[in-house]
Design a protein around this motif. Structure first.
Motif, PDB file in Angstrom:
ATOM      1  N   ALA A 281      45.166 -33.580  32.170  1.00 54.01           N
ATOM      2  CA  ALA A 281      43.781 -33.497  32.638  1.00 54.01           C
ATOM      3  C   ALA A 281      43.418 -32.079  33.054  1.00 54.01           C
ATOM      4  N   HIS A 282      44.368 -31.375  33.656  1.00 57.47           N
ATOM      5  CA  HIS A 282      44.131 -30.000  34.084  1.00 57.47           C
ATOM      6  C   HIS A 282      43.908 -29.071  32.882  1.00 57.47           C
ATOM      7  N   LEU A 283      44.624 -29.304  31.803  1.00 58.47           N
ATOM      8  CA  LEU A 283      44.480 -28.456  30.629  1.00 58.47           C
ATOM      9  C   LEU A 283      43.223 -28.785  29.821  1.00 58.47           C
ATOM     10  N   ILE A 284      42.766 -30.013  29.874  1.00 55.43           N
ATOM     11  CA  ILE A 284      41.600 -30.429  29.096  1.00 55.43           C
ATOM     12  C   ILE A 284      40.296 -29.975  29.745  1.00 55.43           C
ATOM     13  N   ALA A 285      40.265 -29.904  31.078  1.00 58.25           N
ATOM     14  CA  ALA A 285      39.015 -29.635  31.798  1.00 58.25           C
ATOM     15  C   ALA A 285      38.304 -28.356  31.351  1.00 58.25           C
ATOM     16  N   PRO A 286      38.961 -27.208  31.193  1.00 55.53           N
ATOM     17  CA  PRO A 286      38.229 -26.013  30.740  1.00 55.53           C
ATOM     18  C   PRO A 286      37.638 -26.145  29.340  1.00 55.53           C
ATOM     19  N   TYR A 287      38.345 -26.844  28.452  1.00 53.95           N
ATOM     20  CA  TYR A 287      37.827 -27.022  27.099  1.00 53.95           C
ATOM     21  C   TYR A 287      36.618 -27.960  27.087  1.00 53.95           C
ATOM     22  N   ALA A 288      36.578 -28.885  28.031  1.00 52.83           N
ATOM     23  CA  ALA A 288      35.402 -29.759  28.123  1.00 52.83           C
ATOM     24  C   ALA A 288      34.152 -28.978  28.471  1.00 52.83           C
ATOM     25  N   VAL A 289      34.307 -27.926  29.263  1.00 51.45           N
ATOM     26  CA  VAL A 289      33.152 -27.065  29.570  1.00 51.45           C
ATOM     27  C   VAL A 289      32.615 -26.408  28.305  1.00 51.45           C
ATOM     28  N   ILE A 290      33.507 -25.901  27.468  1.00 52.92           N
ATOM     29  CA  ILE A 290      33.085 -25.233  26.233  1.00 52.92           C
ATOM     30  C   ILE A 290      32.437 -26.234  25.276  1.00 52.92           C
ATOM     31  N   VAL A 291      33.023 -27.412  25.171  1.00 54.97           N
ATOM     32  CA  VAL A 291      32.466 -28.417  24.272  1.00 54.97           C
ATOM     33  C   VAL A 291      31.107 -28.895  24.767  1.00 54.97           C
ATOM     34  N   GLY A 292      30.951 -29.024  26.085  1.00 54.21           N
ATOM     35  CA  GLY A 292      29.642 -29.407  26.621  1.00 54.21           C
ATOM     36  C   GLY A 292      28.566 -28.401  26.287  1.00 54.21           C
ATOM     37  N   VAL A 293      28.883 -27.121  26.389  1.00 56.75           N
ATOM     38  CA  VAL A 293      27.925 -26.083  25.986  1.00 56.75           C
ATOM     39  C   VAL A 293      27.629 -26.182  24.491  1.00 56.75           C
ATOM     40  N   GLY A 294      28.677 -26.496  23.700  1.00 57.97           N
ATOM     41  CA  GLY A 294      28.453 -26.649  22.271  1.00 57.97           C
ATOM     42  C   GLY A 294      27.474 -27.766  21.949  1.00 57.97           C
ATOM     43  N   GLY A 295      27.541 -28.879  22.671  1.00 52.98           N
ATOM     44  CA  GLY A 295      26.576 -29.958  22.446  1.00 52.98           C
ATOM     45  C   GLY A 295      25.151 -29.552  22.744  1.00 52.98           C
ATOM     46  N   SER A 296      24.946 -28.841  23.841  1.00 54.39           N
ATOM     47  CA  SER A 296      23.591 -28.381  24.162  1.00 54.39           C
ATOM     48  C   SER A 296      23.113 -27.305  23.185  1.00 54.39           C
ATOM     49  N   VAL A 297      24.031 -26.493  22.675  1.00 49.86           N
ATOM     50  CA  VAL A 297      23.641 -25.476  21.695  1.00 49.86           C
ATOM     51  C   VAL A 297      23.167 -26.123  20.405  1.00 49.86           C
ATOM     52  N   LEU A 298      23.835 -27.177  19.976  1.00 53.35           N
ATOM     53  CA  LEU A 298      23.423 -27.866  18.757  1.00 53.35           C
ATOM     54  C   LEU A 298      22.003 -28.424  18.887  1.00 53.35           C
ATOM     55  N   VAL A 299      21.703 -28.998  20.039  1.00 55.75           N
ATOM     56  CA  VAL A 299      20.363 -29.540  20.251  1.00 55.75           C
ATOM     57  C   VAL A 299      19.321 -28.420  20.283  1.00 55.75           C
ATOM     58  N   ALA A 300      19.652 -27.317  20.945  1.00 51.38           N
ATOM     59  CA  ALA A 300      18.708 -26.200  21.023  1.00 51.38           C
ATOM     60  C   ALA A 300      18.463 -25.581  19.643  1.00 51.38           C
ATOM     61  N   GLN A 301      19.502 -25.452  18.839  1.00 58.30           N
ATOM     62  CA  GLN A 301      19.323 -24.907  17.495  1.00 58.30           C
ATOM     63  C   GLN A 301      18.473 -25.828  16.625  1.00 58.30           C
ATOM     64  N   ARG A 302      18.669 -27.103  16.768  1.00 61.57           N
ATOM     65  CA  ARG A 302      17.848 -28.041  15.996  1.00 61.57           C
ATOM     66  C   ARG A 302      16.384 -27.943  16.404  1.00 61.57           C
ATOM     67  N   ALA A 303      16.132 -27.824  17.696  1.00 65.16           N
ATOM     68  CA  ALA A 303      14.753 -27.679  18.147  1.00 65.16           C
ATOM     69  C   ALA A 303      14.144 -26.369  17.664  1.00 65.16           C
ATOM     70  N   ALA A 304      14.931 -25.293  17.651  1.00 63.24           N
ATOM     71  CA  ALA A 304      14.425 -24.010  17.170  1.00 63.24           C
ATOM     72  C   ALA A 304      14.104 -24.060  15.679  1.00 63.24           C
ATOM     73  N   ARG A 305      14.952 -24.723  14.884  1.00 64.73           N
ATOM     74  CA  ARG A 305      14.655 -24.857  13.455  1.00 64.73           C
ATOM     75  C   ARG A 305      13.424 -25.711  13.210  1.00 64.73           C
ATOM     76  N   ARG A 306      13.233 -26.735  14.033  1.00 68.20           N
ATOM     77  CA  ARG A 306      12.045 -27.559  13.882  1.00 68.20           C
ATOM     78  C   ARG A 306      10.779 -26.772  14.201  1.00 68.20           C
ATOM     79  N   ASP A 307      10.839 -25.930  15.210  1.00 70.35           N
ATOM     80  CA  ASP A 307       9.679 -25.100  15.520  1.00 70.35           C
ATOM     81  C   ASP A 307       9.419 -24.069  14.432  1.00 70.35           C
ATOM     82  N   ALA A 308      10.485 -23.518  13.857  1.00 75.24           N
ATOM     83  CA  ALA A 308      10.302 -22.526  12.801  1.00 75.24           C
ATOM     84  C   ALA A 308       9.795 -23.146  11.516  1.00 75.24           C
ATOM     85  N   GLY A 309      10.080 -24.440  11.291  1.00 78.62           N
ATOM     86  CA  GLY A 309       9.632 -25.090  10.067  1.00 78.62           C
ATOM     87  C   GLY A 309       8.190 -25.533  10.089  1.00 78.62           C
ATOM     88  N   ARG A 310       7.564 -25.482  11.223  1.00 79.65           N
ATOM     89  CA  ARG A 310       6.154 -25.863  11.282  1.00 79.65           C
ATOM     90  C   ARG A 310       5.287 -24.833  10.591  1.00 79.65           C
TER      91      ARG A 310
END
Length: 409
Positions: A281-310
């Protein structure tokens, strides 16, 4: 009801944080998730470290929850002078009290309420059996106090970003659900009520296929990383739709997993002194932070592409070579007969060209001679054009040249 002032919001932050701390600790003690003195003497060290992790994390999350709840209740209160749905109600101008000072005050008030965690942790921790620890009560209380400080700083961040607050709240709900499932699994397996690790559910700790080098439990890693990815994406979805909130939405994916990582980092100063489950659990916790940021980045990139496609806003194309229209000038007509020239020599009235030496065909209107302009034709300002006829005496009384075949009287 008028909008709540400073006193009401601070009182709500203190009360909600204290109530959340008591509720979480009571829930953990009642189900055996947090157990300072387990019946099995061999599990004393594992239960001690797990209790410190839970105490730090509960103090931090209770502080965040109290501050966020106070802010949202204050924002939902109607403005003075009209109901919230009144179109004529004027929202008061935000002043210094609605900025950084207000967020710090609410976070500090929530921290004061979360200090209940220190008392509720120190009293039962007196019975803990911890190696190389002279006073388990003071150590547990210190960890809870540090968790409050971590929660105050995180609460200031959560009050600034709604996506961050949503991420922390969703992570709290998921981790408690996971702990309950882990305890129920232990009861069904015949192990009784055993303490659960924060963020880890071991499906079968005795099976060697689930372990890598006897200290990394990969099913728990997949569960922790997958939940961080999903929560990070869902929590940032609403804020990522707005371009001005997209940066905060991207950073929000680290909020919930970061509190877990800090709790493990503070409670486990030496990895060699803990059990393999806690090492994983101690070794997994820091990687969970990076993966959590990755999930929010994917959503933000999708929203940015949707705005650019308008489709962009149509901009009228300016024609090259046309005079620019100045406001106040008369708009020129695009259609209609062309302006009549000043001289008849340039624009004859007859459509058919005249041959040399032959008169123009009769059309019902007098044709202007090729030798000069008709002086009776007015210009655009109403004044007649100066005569260009070299022999003005050869005209009639009305100023016109006689037609061919007629005598001038």
């Amino acid at each position: 009801m008028a909008r709540r002032g400073w006193g009401g919001s601070i009182a709500i932050a203190v009360g909600v944080a204290a109530g959340t701390s008591a509720a979480q600790l009571g829930f953990g003690y009642g189900l055996g998730i947090i157990n300072w003195a387990p019946a099995d003497a061999t599990a004393g060290a594992t239960a001690w470290v797990a209790g410190l992790v839970w105490a730090t994390w509960i103090a931090a999350t209770s502080t965040v929850f109290g501050a966020v709840c106070a802010q949202r209740l204050r924002d939902r209160a109607p403005v003075p002078g009209g109901a919230p749905d009144d179109a004529t109600a004027v929202e008061p101008v935000a002043g210094p009290g609605d900025g950084v000072l207000r967020r710090v005050a609410l976070a500090a008030a929530a921290g004061v309420g979360a200090l209940v965690t220190v008392l509720l942790v120190a009293v039962p921790a007196r019975m803990a059996v911890a190696a190389d620890t002279g006073s388990p009560r003071n150590v547990a209380a210190t960890y809870a106090a540090v968790g409050v400080l971590v929660g105050v700083s995180t609460a200031v961040w959560a009050l600034r970003s709604r996506a961050t607050a949503n991420n922390v709240i969703a992570t709290v709900g998921w981790l408690w659900l996971l702990a309950v499932v882990a305890v129920l699994d232990g009861v069904l397996a015949g192990r009784g009520l055993t303490s659960a690790q924060l963020g880890i559910w071991q499906l079968s700790s005795d099976d060697g296929r689930f372990w890598i080098r006897d200290y990394f439990y990969w099913p728990g890693a997949l569960l922790s990383l997958g939940s961080a990815l999903v929560i990070g994406a869902l929590a940032a979805r609403g804020s990522a739709r707005h371009a001005d909130r997209r940066v905060g939405a991207v950073a929000s994916g680290a909020a919930g997993p970061l509190l877990v990582a800090i709790a493990y980092f503070l409670a486990v100063p030496r990895v060699t002194a803990i059990s393999p489950e806690q090492v994983s659990a101690h070794l997994i916790a820091p990687y969970a932070v990076i993966v959590g940021v990755g999930g929010s980045v994917l959503v933000a990139q999708r929203a940015a592409r949707r705005d650019a496609g308008r489709d962009p806003v149509p901009v009228p194309r300016q024609r090259i070579g046309e005079p620019s229209v100045v406001p106040g000038d008369p708009v020129p007509e695009e259609h209609g007969p062309p302006a009549r020239a000043d001289t008849g020599a340039l624009h004859p009235t007859s459509d058919a060209p005249e041959r040399a030496g032959e008169p123009a065909a009769p059309t019902g209107e007098p044709a202007a001679p090729a030798s000069g302009a008709d002086p009776a034709v007015p210009t655009s300002d109403g004044q007649p054009v100066a005569s260009l006829d070299p022999d003005p005496e050869d005209r009639g009384p009305d100023g016109r040249r006689p037609r061919a075949g007629r005598r001038t009287r």
